[in-house]
Enzyme design. Structure first.
Site, PDB file in Angstrom:
ATOM      1  N   VAL A   1     -14.354 -10.251  11.374  1.00 32.91           N
ATOM      2  CA  VAL A   1     -14.505  -8.985  12.083  1.00 32.91           C
ATOM      3  C   VAL A   1     -13.151  -8.506  12.653  1.00 32.91           C
ATOM      4  CG1 VAL A   1     -15.195  -9.928  14.329  1.00 32.91           C
ATOM      5  CG2 VAL A   1     -16.102  -7.749  13.581  1.00 32.91           C
ATOM      6  N   ASP A   2     -12.302  -9.447  12.995  1.00 33.72           N
ATOM      7  CA  ASP A   2     -10.959  -9.141  13.504  1.00 33.72           C
ATOM      8  C   ASP A   2     -10.184  -8.334  12.452  1.00 33.72           C
ATOM      9  OD1 ASP A   2      -8.736  -9.174  15.103  1.00 33.72           O
ATOM     10  OD2 ASP A   2      -8.371 -11.335  14.984  1.00 33.72           O
TER      11      ASP A   2
HETATM   12  N1  APR Z   1     -19.031  -6.156  11.715  1.00 36.43           N
HETATM   13  C1  APR Z   1     -19.823  -6.983  12.420  1.00 36.43           C
HETATM   14  N2  APR Z   1     -19.783  -8.315  12.263  1.00 36.43           N
HETATM   15  C2  APR Z   1     -18.895  -8.833  11.374  1.00 36.43           C
HETATM   16  C3  APR Z   1     -18.021  -8.037  10.606  1.00 36.43           C
HETATM   17  C4  APR Z   1     -18.111  -6.631  10.801  1.00 36.43           C
HETATM   18  N3  APR Z   1     -17.346  -5.769  10.143  1.00 36.43           N
HETATM   19  N4  APR Z   1     -17.271  -8.861   9.822  1.00 36.43           N
HETATM   20  C5  APR Z   1     -17.667 -10.109  10.086  1.00 36.43           C
HETATM   21  N5  APR Z   1     -18.642 -10.117  10.997  1.00 36.43           N
HETATM   22  C6  APR Z   1     -19.385 -11.230  11.620  1.00 36.43           C
HETATM   23  C7  APR Z   1     -19.405 -12.549  10.910  1.00 36.43           C
HETATM   24  O1  APR Z   1     -20.422 -12.563   9.929  1.00 36.43           O
HETATM   25  C8  APR Z   1     -19.723 -13.509  12.048  1.00 36.43           C
HETATM   26  O2  APR Z   1     -21.121 -13.616  12.287  1.00 36.43           O
HETATM   27  O3  APR Z   1     -18.759 -11.523  12.862  1.00 36.43           O
HETATM   28  C9  APR Z   1     -19.111 -12.833  13.275  1.00 36.43           C
HETATM   29  C10 APR Z   1     -17.884 -13.509  13.830  1.00 36.43           C
HETATM   30  O4  APR Z   1     -17.168 -14.101  12.782  1.00 36.43           O
HETATM   31  P1  APR Z   1     -15.567 -14.155  12.707  1.00 36.43           P
HETATM   32  O5  APR Z   1     -15.042 -12.802  12.452  1.00 36.43           O
HETATM   33  O6  APR Z   1     -15.213 -15.232  11.767  1.00 36.43           O
HETATM   34  O7  APR Z   1     -15.135 -14.545  14.237  1.00 36.43           O
HETATM   35  P2  APR Z   1     -15.060 -15.970  14.986  1.00 36.43           P
HETATM   36  O8  APR Z   1     -16.035 -16.939  14.482  1.00 36.43           O
HETATM   37  O9  APR Z   1     -15.069 -15.639  16.440  1.00 36.43           O
HETATM   38  O10 APR Z   1     -13.644 -16.509  14.583  1.00 36.43           O
HETATM   39  C11 APR Z   1     -12.502 -15.902  15.105  1.00 36.43           C
HETATM   40  O11 APR Z   1     -11.535 -15.577  12.947  1.00 36.43           O
HETATM   41  O12 APR Z   1     -10.587 -13.907  11.747  1.00 36.43           O
HETATM   42  C12 APR Z   1     -10.369 -14.811  12.657  1.00 36.43           C
HETATM   43  O13 APR Z   1      -8.669 -13.775  13.976  1.00 36.43           O
HETATM   44  C13 APR Z   1      -9.968 -14.299  14.006  1.00 36.43           C
HETATM   45  O14 APR Z   1      -8.953 -16.409  14.304  1.00 36.43           O
HETATM   46  C14 APR Z   1     -10.041 -15.597  14.706  1.00 36.43           C
HETATM   47  C15 APR Z   1     -11.323 -16.199  14.200  1.00 36.43           C
END
Ligand code: APR
Length: 176
Positions: A36-37
């Protein structure tokens, strides 16, 4: 307290939401990444990363830092840092709770009414979804009671599984 009007659970790309605040699931370096980042940075444009670099030297786990929304429809983005799941005995529950609590308190200070959250820590950071949803529910109900200006909290889930887990977890307060 009537939560039905204040809490919404939807399956949607969070970058498309028109709300005051979009919450990002960032890392403590605030360096951007995948998931999501990556999606939020792509949708907002490069100025968001410039602002992060200019203003902050990272962010502690359980806290958040804010930027403008740039090309997003949101006014602000709160870059929240959730814990990496390491088996559950390393304060993961508390740190996840703090991350949400921090965002709700920032929102109160900024006097905004609508906020959208992804499932922080439930992707790359591997926090079990069911366990996270329970924590998210507890802190959300608590903060909606505490901060009366909160009008809408939208949980944007990306997978069917996450959506179903959230729906079940919130079922008793949302009557669905
Ligand atoms: N909208 C909503 N949810 C999303 C989207 C989106 N566009 N893209 C991904 N997700 C969901 C994923 O399916 C997951 O359930 O967001 C949730 C969080 O997943 P991650 O993005 O992997 O976040 P997190 O587990 O907190 O890990 C953070 O990931 O990308 C890196 O920079 C970030 O290092 C950090 C780590």
């Amino acid at each position: 307290m009537d939560y039905v009007d204040k809490i919404k659970i939807i399956k949607v790309d969070i970058t498309k939401k028109q709300v005051d605040i979009i919450v990002n699931a960032a890392n403590k370096e605030l360096a951007g990444g995948g998931g999501v980042d990556g999606a939020i940075h792509r949708a907002a444009g490069p100025e968001m990363m410039d602002e992060l670099k200019e203003k902050y030297k990272g962010c502690s786990v359980g806290e958040a830092r804010k930027t403008k929304g740039y090309d997003l429809q949101a006014k602000l983005v709160y870059h929240a840092v959730g814990p990496i799941w390491r088996g559950g005995k390393n304060n993961e529950d508390e740190l996840l709770r703090y991350a949400y609590s921090y965002c709700y308190d920032l929102m109160y200070i900024d006097n905004f009414k609508t906020i959208a959250f992804p499932a922080i820590s439930c992707g790359v950071y591997n926090f079990p979804l069911q366990r996270a949803a329970k924590i998210v529910k507890e802190i959300t109900l608590e903060k909606i009671k505490e901060h009366k200006q909160i009008k809408k909290v939208i949980f944007c889930l990306f997978s069917d599984k996450a959506f179903e887990i959230y729906q079940k977890t919130f079922a008793d307060v949302l009557n669905n």
